[in-house]
Design a protein around this motif. Sequence first.
Motif, PDB file in Angstrom:
ATOM      1  N   SER A 127       0.682  -1.182   0.057  1.00 13.34           N
ATOM      2  CA  SER A 127       0.016  -0.014   0.097  1.00 13.34           C
ATOM      3  C   SER A 127       0.834   1.388   0.044  1.00 13.34           C
ATOM      4  O   SER A 127       0.434   2.297  -0.269  1.00 13.34           O
ATOM      5  CB  SER A 127      -0.944  -0.153   1.499  1.00 13.34           C
ATOM      6  N   ALA A 128       2.200   1.134   0.259  1.00 10.81           N
ATOM      7  CA  ALA A 128       3.166   2.275   0.503  1.00 10.81           C
ATOM      8  C   ALA A 128       4.378   1.824  -0.022  1.00 10.81           C
ATOM      9  O   ALA A 128       4.745   0.910   0.142  1.00 10.81           O
ATOM     10  CB  ALA A 128       3.088   2.745   1.799  1.00 10.81           C
ATOM     11  N   LEU A 129       5.045   2.880  -0.654  1.00 13.20           N
ATOM     12  CA  LEU A 129       6.508   2.867  -0.924  1.00 13.20           C
ATOM     13  C   LEU A 129       7.385   3.640  -0.104  1.00 13.20           C
ATOM     14  O   LEU A 129       6.983   4.840  -0.065  1.00 13.20           O
ATOM     15  CB  LEU A 129       6.663   3.047  -2.534  1.00 13.20           C
ATOM     16  N   VAL A 130       8.219   3.120   0.526  1.00 18.56           N
ATOM     17  CA  VAL A 130       9.142   4.032   1.357  1.00 18.56           C
ATOM     18  C   VAL A 130      10.558   3.563   1.431  1.00 18.56           C
ATOM     19  O   VAL A 130      10.714   2.587   1.481  1.00 18.56           O
ATOM     20  CB  VAL A 130       8.722   3.878   3.065  1.00 18.56           C
ATOM     21  N   ALA A 131      11.133   4.577   0.832  1.00 22.31           N
ATOM     22  CA  ALA A 131      12.558   4.036   0.187  1.00 22.31           C
ATOM     23  C   ALA A 131      13.736   5.448   0.151  1.00 22.31           C
ATOM     24  O   ALA A 131      13.270   6.349   0.197  1.00 22.31           O
ATOM     25  CB  ALA A 131      12.478   3.487  -0.966  1.00 22.31           C
ATOM     26  N   ASN A 132      14.776   4.844   0.433  1.00 27.54           N
ATOM     27  CA  ASN A 132      15.821   5.754   0.384  1.00 27.54           C
ATOM     28  C   ASN A 132      16.552   5.276  -1.137  1.00 27.54           C
ATOM     29  O   ASN A 132      17.224   4.232  -1.295  1.00 27.54           O
ATOM     30  CB  ASN A 132      17.279   5.589   1.020  1.00 27.54           C
ATOM     31  N   LEU A 133      16.018   5.951  -2.143  1.00 19.02           N
ATOM     32  CA  LEU A 133      16.181   5.444  -3.900  1.00 19.02           C
ATOM     33  C   LEU A 133      17.426   5.712  -4.168  1.00 19.02           C
ATOM     34  O   LEU A 133      18.130   6.719  -3.888  1.00 19.02           O
ATOM     35  CB  LEU A 133      15.186   6.005  -4.541  1.00 19.02           C
ATOM     36  N   PRO A 134      18.289   4.745  -4.805  1.00 21.06           N
ATOM     37  CA  PRO A 134      19.452   5.013  -5.412  1.00 21.06           C
ATOM     38  C   PRO A 134      19.264   6.286  -6.443  1.00 21.06           C
ATOM     39  O   PRO A 134      18.358   6.463  -7.021  1.00 21.06           O
ATOM     40  CB  PRO A 134      19.845   3.886  -6.258  1.00 21.06           C
TER      41      PRO A 134
END
Length: 293
Positions: A127-134
């Motif tokens: 339901s959610a995307l939570v990330a430290n994206l490259p």
Amino acid sequence: MSEHVREPAALLGPAEVRSLAAELDVRPTKTLGQNFVHDANTVRRIVASAGVGGADTVLEVGPGLGSLTLALLDVADAVVAVEIDPKLAARLPITADERAPSQADQLTVVLSDAMKVRASDIPGEPSALVANLPYNVAVPVLLHLFSELPSLRTALVMVQAEVADRLAADPGSKIYGIPSVKANFFGTVKRAGSVGRSVFWPVPKVESGLVRIDRYENPPWSMDDEHRRRVFSVVDAAFAQRRKTLRAALSGWAGSAVEAERRLRAAGIDPSARGETLDAAAYVRLAGVTPST
């Protein structure tokens, strides 16, 4: 949510991050855009800004050594972490066992490239995307995941500050461009804070920012793949020559400048306008105009 009592996870600090990296012989690489967060307050703030809780299955991309993963396990019902590095992917469940034993069974690790991952590779419906994206692939990853996973209703991601500004830019501003329009195709986009360099190891050369995207509850247009591709192709064409008027910039896409002008007028758009003045809704209207026979 699990019925057992949650013991708060023991979050990673600078010493633990370096120790884990040394154990795995991991040297953060520019190729994968790796900068590991080692500040507990920062990951708690990211999780709080995301607004995720007990009912959420959270998708995390590029969990690395697990700093953010542990903070997510503290609050979410389940965490699915997509990791491209086999060594990091293998170590993550062990880190969860060691530092968040009462929540470790809520973690699933998927060994995959986030740019290629499919809905069928991911268990459940995040339901959610939570990330430290490259940072080098942040925008394509974000757009790919929103396209691939209709269940995602929100995203809170950390990206390079300049990219965060571009994603959240309004029509007419100098930094408004392809990422701004395409993100707005899926939902509302806003800046959600800044993150200092000192919370990372190694310390990056750029500032970082948080961006939040909330998918439209009642989408104002079709979200199917064919329609999205049609809209995105117009957006790409309009910004490929952003200094030109839309009549000129879209002549290749439409087949001729005359046909581009006809379609623009049919969509209620001034042919002498430039691409950066149009919002996502205008591009959707333009993509919907039937070509002349």
